[in-house]
Scaffold this active site. Structure first.
Site, short mmCIF file in Angstrom:
data_model
loop_
_atom_site.label_atom_id
_atom_site.label_comp_id
_atom_site.label_asym_id
_atom_site.label_seq_id
_atom_site.Cartn_x
_atom_site.Cartn_y
_atom_site.Cartn_z
N SER A 5 53.39 -0.97 -69.65
CA SER A 5 54.65 -0.04 -69.46
C SER A 5 55.75 -0.79 -68.71
CB SER A 5 54.51 1.32 -68.97
OG SER A 5 53.87 1.34 -67.77
N ASP A 30 49.05 -0.75 -60.96
CA ASP A 30 49.69 -2.13 -61.62
C ASP A 30 49.49 -3.35 -60.77
OD1 ASP A 30 50.28 -0.48 -64.11
OD2 ASP A 30 51.48 0.60 -62.67
#
Length: 369
Positions: free
Chosen positions: A82, A295
């Site tokens: 994303s 992330d």
């Protein structure tokens, strides 16, 4: 007269003293001259020694700089996750750290949002599988897919997208077994799914078996391994089950256990460690809510795994040292919005490049089930 013959005259005494003084002065002057000459010669020696070594140092420094300039990237990463316009999650959180550590990074955004979903309002779009396929076809027709040394996947958004990623992973790994596939199976957290539960078997059967490095959190590890985690040893057994499914290295990145509320625990094992052995790293908790940590973690593990491919202990220590420093900077300088604080990545550049390691991983032996 007898007294005059037995005692020196005033004039002879003076002459004798003068002669002695003169001899002493000449001797002293000679000594000073000799010492001065020696010091002078030493100074000349030192000057030329320093000059020679300064020249060598400059030449060596120049050679090092040239080597650094000539050194190519550590690899090229195709990163599918994303992304957001504002803030640091997904590819926005992972690209900069990997670039700092020497990687070319080409992101494909599975989801593109205005900001992360912790805000009161957000908007954007998700890619479907056929849209991903168009991007991959463009890369493949230009012969670019074969140039990737690493594939990293994070949040994948839709089921059709996940299935196309699974096809890509299998194709890349079979076409080039040396490709490093780093899989962050973003499914959910705190026993709550972010995605449809149909994602779980796809990950378990199609992605885990090809993972060079698998980085689930506690909940994701439980879902994928089908094992409950309530202790460090049970975390090891979940990680080992995932190794047995084909993952080469498994790092369970955030374990919270009863009685250890002041720590986030990390457990890792791999196919090279003997059965029952795992590394454990205890990270002191820094209070707050910070988006993008998972992330960032995945990106740092990828980078340090490339630099230390046979030393997962060092990989853990360096990756989590940087994360701790980023969070500390975020707590000190970051702006809280909607109870979340965006990571201070740029301010933490030095700690990403040279991690200040303070916590060390320990080798443990798990009890048999």
């Amino acid at each position: 007269s007898s007294s005059s013959s037995s005692s020196p005259s005033l004039s002879s005494s003076f002459a004798s003293a003068s002669s002695s003084s003169c001899t002493s002065n000449i001797f002293a002057t000679g000594c000073i001259a000799a010492v001065g000459l020696a010091a002078f010669l030493r100074a000349i020696d030192h000057y030329y020694y320093q000059r020679a070594h300064t020249k060598d140092d400059k030449e060596n420094s120049s050679q090092v700089e040239n080597k650094e300039q000539e050194k190519g990237p550590e690899g090229r990463v195709l990163s599918i996750s994303s992304s957001v316009v504002y803030g640091y999650v997904g590819n926005k959180a992972s690209t900069f750290p990997m670039q700092l550590l020497g990687f070319d990074v080409d992101p494909i955004n599975s989801v593109q949002l205005s900001n992360h979903t912790g805000y009161a309002h957000f908007d954007g779009q998700k890619l479907e599988g056929n849209e991903l396929l168009k991007l991959l076809n463009g890369l493949e027709k230009n012969g670019l897919i074969s140039g990737y040394t690493h594939l990293m996947t994070g949040y994948l958004g839709t089921e059709s997208f996940v299935r196309k990623v699974a096809t890509l992973v299998e194709k890349m790994k079979k076409g080039s077994p040396s490709v490093i596939y780093v899989c962050d199976p973003v499914l959910g957290d705190d026993h709550k799914l972010y995605v449809p539960d149909s994602f779980i078997p796809i990950y378990r059967e199609k992605l885990v078996p090809f993972a060079s490095l698998l980085t689930p959190n506690q909940s994701e590890a439980e879902w994928l391994a089908e094992k409950e985690i309530n202790s460090l040893d049970s975390a090891y057994h979940a990680a080992r089950a995932l190794v047995n499914k084909g993952a080469e290295n498994v790092v369970i990145t955030s374990i919270q256990l009863a009685g250890r509320e002041e720590f986030i625990d990390v457990v890792t094992t791999n196919k090279h460690l003997p059965e029952g052995q795992y590394y454990h790293l205890a990270i002191p908790i820094q209070q707050g809510k910070y988006s993008g940590c998972g992330d960032l973690c995945c990106a740092l593990l990828l980078a340090w795994f490339k630099k230390h491919p046979t030393d997962i202990k060092i990989v853990l220590e360096k990756a989590f040292a940087s994360i701790q420093h980023v969070i500390a900077n975020t707590r000190r300088y970051g702006t809280k919005r909607c109870n979340w604080t965006e990571l201070e990545l740029i301010r933490s550049k030095k700690a990403i490049e040279s991690p200040p390691v303070k916590q060390f991983a320990e080798l443990c032996k798990a009890k048999a089930l």
